[in-house]
Design a protein around this motif. Structure first.
Motif, mmCIF file in Angstrom:
data_model
loop_
_atom_site.group_PDB
_atom_site.id
_atom_site.type_symbol
_atom_site.label_atom_id
_atom_site.label_comp_id
_atom_site.label_asym_id
_atom_site.label_seq_id
_atom_site.Cartn_x
_atom_site.Cartn_y
_atom_site.Cartn_z
ATOM 1 N N CYS A 163 0.844 -1.199 0.000
ATOM 2 C CA CYS A 163 0.000 0.000 0.000
ATOM 3 C C CYS A 163 0.876 1.244 0.000
ATOM 4 C CB CYS A 163 -0.906 0.012 1.231
ATOM 5 S SG CYS A 163 -2.015 -1.401 1.344
ATOM 6 N N ASP A 164 0.651 2.122 -0.969
ATOM 7 C CA ASP A 164 1.476 3.315 -1.156
ATOM 8 C C ASP A 164 0.569 4.547 -1.193
ATOM 9 O OD1 ASP A 164 3.368 5.177 -1.776
ATOM 10 O OD2 ASP A 164 3.983 4.271 -3.674
ATOM 11 N N LEU A 165 0.720 5.417 -0.211
ATOM 12 C CA LEU A 165 -0.075 6.643 -0.162
ATOM 13 C C LEU A 165 0.333 7.559 -1.306
ATOM 14 C CD1 LEU A 165 0.111 6.844 3.648
ATOM 15 C CD2 LEU A 165 -2.031 7.284 2.459
ATOM 16 N N ASN A 166 -0.630 8.082 -2.029
ATOM 17 C CA ASN A 166 -0.353 8.913 -3.203
ATOM 18 C C ASN A 166 -0.019 10.347 -2.810
ATOM 19 O OD1 ASN A 166 -3.147 7.181 -4.595
ATOM 20 N ND2 ASN A 166 -1.015 6.683 -4.938
ATOM 21 N N GLY A 167 1.172 10.807 -3.258
ATOM 22 C CA GLY A 167 1.586 12.175 -2.966
ATOM 23 C C GLY A 167 1.351 12.542 -1.505
ATOM 24 N N PHE A 168 1.838 11.705 -0.613
ATOM 25 C CA PHE A 168 1.428 11.722 0.784
ATOM 26 C C PHE A 168 1.506 13.106 1.432
ATOM 27 C CE2 PHE A 168 2.571 10.461 5.328
ATOM 28 C CZ PHE A 168 1.246 10.416 5.723
ATOM 29 N N TYR A 169 2.677 13.709 1.430
ATOM 30 C CA TYR A 169 2.815 15.014 2.090
ATOM 31 C C TYR A 169 1.846 16.040 1.496
ATOM 32 C CZ TYR A 169 7.315 13.368 4.018
ATOM 33 O OH TYR A 169 8.299 12.673 4.678
ATOM 34 N N GLU A 188 -12.367 7.680 5.573
ATOM 35 C CA GLU A 188 -12.066 8.111 6.938
ATOM 36 C C GLU A 188 -11.013 9.206 7.021
ATOM 37 O OE1 GLU A 188 -11.273 4.975 9.690
ATOM 38 O OE2 GLU A 188 -12.986 3.747 9.030
ATOM 39 N N LEU A 189 -10.056 9.218 6.094
ATOM 40 C CA LEU A 189 -8.945 10.165 6.199
ATOM 41 C C LEU A 189 -8.845 11.133 5.030
ATOM 42 C CD1 LEU A 189 -6.160 7.722 7.495
ATOM 43 C CD2 LEU A 189 -7.689 9.190 8.838
ATOM 44 N N GLY A 190 -9.587 10.877 3.963
ATOM 45 C CA GLY A 190 -9.526 11.772 2.812
ATOM 46 C C GLY A 190 -8.272 11.612 1.982
ATOM 47 N N LEU A 191 -7.571 10.489 2.125
ATOM 48 C CA LEU A 191 -6.345 10.229 1.387
ATOM 49 C C LEU A 191 -6.553 9.064 0.426
ATOM 50 C CD1 LEU A 191 -3.823 10.384 4.373
ATOM 51 C CD2 LEU A 191 -4.379 12.229 2.775
#
Length: 397
Positions: free
Chosen positions: A10-16, A137-140
């Protein structure tokens, strides 16, 4: 029939940038990036959203270069504590689906959901449920790779972005995976890719069909590992970092606010990570025999190396010294964006260790252990800023 594991990456997209956008809804649809202070010479892009990516804005490049590509780019300052908080929240969601979660930096994690299929469905169904939960839940958004090992799961999460699920089963190896550039394979950084290209190896399929003896001559033991990865023979387990009782490994990583360059930077970077790892080991009353380090360059390409130690360690100084030694043996002078340290083959801290003949460091090792515990007590009582190690010389890490 092969009874394969089901591994997710699982890789968060453009996390920051995605986390910052939660606080700036007015910037929706605009090119946005997170970067260092533009007034500083080394201000760089740490993350960018999809709109900025369309202009060619790249992670790791100088702010002035990104601004030239995209004059209307909105650059926001970084808030690392906030990113750490969201990383914890995301991994908590992952833990609802499996207890086997291995963070790989602040924005990526591997999950072994083999035992969860009876509860939540196929690997793809689990991946889609996780993506939907994180978004609701987090909008990410996250991209998820699904495969039978960690290397191909990581390849899957990189294959399609953002907010996507990609499945690489055994039937997809020759059809899709082997046609991908060899640089896309986990642990193949720029230096390794350049060397492979000189050997006539350009795709993962080329690597999979390469002569093992030739790879061993050129890369040593790592050559055999590369061949196994390309063939889909990676059987490494998903390690549950942070466990205490019956822990398999304890580790930590940090993505830095700027590139690390030179010995002083690297020492300070490892120091930042080693302090956290040592603290967790001391709290768990454990030491470890196998040290692993993770290195990511400015383009976030990864390299993982490990070595077996003669004696188990837990002290800050031992972690730093051994990590730097392993780093220097395997890395060129390329800029570094992320460093990670973990220890496995853990043993109780009070396990007797056979002293070596003519050993002179036994008492100093005990002193270092005692020093680590004393510093931990001071920090717990008076706060993290009450005392620090002398070589923590970089303030903007």
């Amino acid at each position: 029939m092969i009874n394969d594991r089901t591994i997710l990456h699982c890789d968060l997209n453009g996390f920051y940038a995605s986390v910052e956008m939660l606080s700036h809804p007015e910037l929706a649809g605009l090119p946005v990036a997170v970067g260092g202070d533009p007034s500083k010479r080394k201000g760089i892009i740490l993350a960018k959203n999809e709109e900025a990516k369309k202009f060619g804005v790249a992670t790791g490049e100088a702010l002035w270069v990104a601004k030239r590509k995209c004059p209307k780019l909105v650059v926001l300052p970084s808030h690392h504590k906030l990113y750490e908080e969201y990383s914890i929240k995301v991994n908590e969601i992952y833990s609802r689906f499996t207890s086997q979660v291995e963070p790989f930096g602040i924005d990526e994690s591997w999950l072994d959901v083999s035992a969860s299929r009876k509860l939540f469905g196929t690997g793809k169904e689990i991946a889609d449920k996780i993506r939907e939960t994180v978004k609701r839940e987090l909008g990410l958004t996250i991209s998820v790779g699904v495969s039978f090992n960690k290397v191909f799961a990581k390849l899957g999460s990189d294959y399609k972005k953002p907010d996507a699920t990609t499945v690489f089963g055994r039937a997809d190896i020759e059809k899709i995976v082997h046609k991908l550039p060899v640089k896309d394979l986990l642990y193949v950084g720029k230096k390794t890719a350049d060397t492979l290209h000189k050997l006539g190896i350009y795709t993962i399929g080329d690597l999979a069909s390469s002569n093992e003896a030739m790879l061993l001559r050129r890369f040593g033991k790592f050559g055999a590992e590369l061949l196994a990865y390309a063939k889909g023979e990676d059987n490494s387990p998903v390690a549950c970092y942070g466990e205490t009782e019956e822990a398999k490994s304890i580790g930590n990583s940090h993505t830095f606010a700027r590139d690390l360059l030179g010995d002083e930077d690297i020492a300070a970077g490892f120091g930042k990570v080693a302090e956290n790892v040592s603290k967790r080991l001391i709290e768990a009353n454990l030491k470890g025999y196998v040290l692993s380090i993770v290195i990511k360059d400015a383009n976030l390409s990864s390299l993982v190396r490990q070595k077996k130690l003669n004696k188990p360690i837990s002290s800050y100084k031992d972690l730093i010294n051994n990590s730097i030694e392993l780093f220097k043996a395997n890395w060129d002078n390329s800029p570094v964006r992320m460093l990670g340290i973990s220890l496995s083959q853990l043993t109780p801290a009070d396990t007797p260790v056979q002293a070596e003949l003519f050993e002179t460091k036994l008492h100093s090792t005990k002193a270092e252990d005692a020093l680590g515990k004393a510093i931990l007590k001071i920090k717990d009582k008076y706060g993290n800023s009450a005392i620090n190690f002398a070589n923590r010389s970089i303030k903007d890490l």
